[in-house]
Design an enzyme around this catalytic site. Structure first.
Site, PDB file in Angstrom:
ATOM      1  N   ARG A  50       3.517  12.115   7.892  1.00 40.11           N
ATOM      2  CA  ARG A  50       4.343  13.225   8.384  1.00 40.11           C
ATOM      3  C   ARG A  50       5.733  12.679   8.701  1.00 40.11           C
ATOM      4  O   ARG A  50       5.895  11.853   9.595  1.00 40.11           O
ATOM      5  CB  ARG A  50       3.684  13.805   9.630  1.00 40.11           C
ATOM      6  N   ASP A  71       0.844  -1.187   0.000  1.00 42.62           N
ATOM      7  CA  ASP A  71       0.000   0.000   0.000  1.00 42.62           C
ATOM      8  C   ASP A  71       0.881   1.238   0.000  1.00 42.62           C
ATOM      9  O   ASP A  71       2.043   1.201   0.429  1.00 42.62           O
ATOM     10  CB  ASP A  71      -0.892  -0.001   1.241  1.00 42.62           C
ATOM     11  N   GLU A  83      -0.673  21.912  10.227  1.00 45.28           N
ATOM     12  CA  GLU A  83      -1.512  20.851   9.687  1.00 45.28           C
ATOM     13  C   GLU A  83      -2.692  21.455   8.926  1.00 45.28           C
ATOM     14  O   GLU A  83      -2.945  22.662   8.981  1.00 45.28           O
ATOM     15  CB  GLU A  83      -2.013  19.958  10.830  1.00 45.28           C
TER      16      GLU A  83
END
Length: 495
Positions: free
Chosen positions: A174, A169, A293
């Site tokens: 981060r 996958d 973020e």
């Protein structure tokens, strides 16, 4: 699936940049030297970041910095996907159809293949056992602000394989440079497939081989942001990019770990996730912060990051580092368009033909907020719009707010959405709340300090704002009708 005009024009970062160069106002380059620590992002904030970045900011062109201080042979590209129109051009579709395009791609995957040809990403090789190996010098990773924990890789396509199933996958995480051969990686609990792989490898007492490909085809960057249940554990999102392009993504075998990487990436970092080790994210800077973020706030540094021990860095000749600003419109594109696809697919399967479109708006960072354009075709459709909203929450667990609008409202125009709210919505009748549901930990209001209904950080009150007209009231809510003309006759030669 139908093949679009651009299918075979864009297959890596460089061809994507070439396409943008051919489109007026979509790419600018500068030869003025820039400091990667905070200055680079500070510049792009004004040029084109958009999203939930602190004002003043705006939507603008992508940008290439040709001279990055401390990295004489590297360039940095930013903002490639920081415009929905630009994403549409890069994927060969229309801005309003992107969610539907991705939905169809998920249902018609084309798995990646391993190429036997020399990989462009391995033109230059630096091994960690070399005396001068240093991630700080090899990878021109910027910081977004002066408060960041360290240099961050924000557009790294992490690729790994489950130790039990052998299924692979790709996910974006981060990643912070912590030392000359160390990276920290932050796994949101229960939210990403590679985190589950690392947890299983740790249970087995094994290291998890991982590759981090930076600077790739935008179709890969968009496709990698799907989440369960649309793409469950074991679904390789590289197959979404394959479907978007009509041909498989090419992988290459890593040189120092038992994993594969994206063959035409600009950079590849090869390493292993170390079991039983956790690191403090800001252990070098001691700022107490991580990085900005997508909600628009600088997140706190985690004390529970996993450690990647880097074995090698490979890259193209004269590589181009790709980065983004966390709260920018680029995140809205990468997170929001797959979310639109997930919601559209879930509702379409339950009630075909009723949901006309979905927009995960910039104000929600592509995750917290969705506008559903719903068509009530008959009296029995009344109430189904609210069922569609419940399905949207099921399709994407991090969604917090759903706005429902009629099919005569442009769901991509927030002024039109707010017009519908102001003329078709009553707060005492059209707000539906679902308290105490797990949402997203990066929303600072999802905390017990903000509401007695919240039992733990990351729990929210999910809310539906039904701004649709009751079916039996439609005749009272017809928009003013204007003559439909082509204005070019009057504007073509206007001064």
């Amino acid at each position: 699936m139908e093949h679009r005009e651009n299918d075979y024009k864009v297959n890596d970062l460089r061809s994507a940049l070439d396409l943008l160069r051919s489109l007026p106002g979509q790419l600018i380059e500068t030869d003025t030297e820039v400091e990667p620590m905070a200055e680079l992002s500070g510049v792009y904030r004004h040029v084109g970041a958009g999203g939930t970045v602190m004002r003043p900011t705006k939507e603008g062109p992508a940008m290439i910095f040709n001279h990055v201080k401390g990295h004489p042979r590297a360039r940095v590209a930013i903002g490639l996907l920081a415009s929905r129109k630009r994403v549409a051009a890069l994927l060969g579709g229309k801005p309003e159809d992107l969610g539907k395009m991705l939905y169809r791609s998920v249902d018609h995957p084309i798995p990646p293949v391993v190429t036997k040809e020399p990989a462009p990403c391995q033109q230059v090789v630096h091994r960690a056992d070399e005396e001068d190996f240093d991630l700080y010098k090899l990878v021109p990773a910027p910081t977004n602000t002066p408060d960041d924990a360290g240099p961050y890789i924000t557009m790294g396509m992490c690729y790994a394989t489950h130790p039990d199933t052998g299924l692979s996958d790709v996910t974006i995480h981060r990643l912070c440079i912590q030392g000359k051969d160390e990276l920290s990686i932050f796994f949101t609990p229960g939210a990403r497939h590679i985190g589950a792989m690392a947890e299983r490898a740790e249970q087995l007492g094994q290291k998890l081989p991982i590759s981090i490909s930076i600077g790739v085809d935008p179709a890969i960057e968009i496709g990698s942001c799907f989440e369960p249940p649309t793409t469950p554990l074991g679904y390789d999102e590289l197959a979404v990019a394959g479907a978007l392009r009509g041909k498989p993504v090419e992988l290459c075998k890593c040189l120092t770990v038992n994993e594969r990487a994206i063959a035409n990436a600009e950079y590849v970092i090869e390493g292993e996730v170390i079991p039983g080790v956790r690191v403090q994210e800001d252990q070098n800077s001691h700022t107490r912060y991580a990085m900005p973020e997508f909600p628009g706030y600088t997140g706190p540094a985690s004390s529970n990051c996993w450690l990647i021990k880097v074995k090698a860095v490979t890259h193209r000749e004269n590589p181009i580092m790709q980065t983004c600003i966390g709260p920018s419109e680029e995140h809205v594109s990468m997170a929001g368009i797959p979310t639109e696809a997930s919601i559209y697919g879930m509702v379409e399967k339950a009630m075909p033909g009723r949901l006309k479109n979905v927009y995960c708006a910039s104000a929600g960072g592509g995750k917290y907020m969705a506008v559903l354009q719903f068509q009530k075709k008959e009296a029995s459709d009344e109430g189904r719009q609210r069922q569609a909203a419940l399905l949207a929450f099921s399709a994407f667990s991090e969604l917090k707010h759903v706005f429902l609008v009629d099919d005569d409202v442009d769901c991509f125009d927030m002024n039109d959405v707010l017009w519908a709210m102001n003329t078709r919505f009553q707060g005492d009748a059209d707000i539906i709340t679902i308290p105490g549901v797990r949402c997203h930990p990066l929303d600072p209001s999802n905390d017990p300090s903000c509401s007695v209904s919240i039992r733990d950080h990351g729990i929210a009150c999910k809310t539906i704002f039904d701004c649709t007209v009751p079916f039996d009231q439609k005749d009272r809510f017809k928009r003013a009708r204007f003559m439909d003309v082509d204005p070019e006759k009057w504007t073509k030669n206007a001064k």
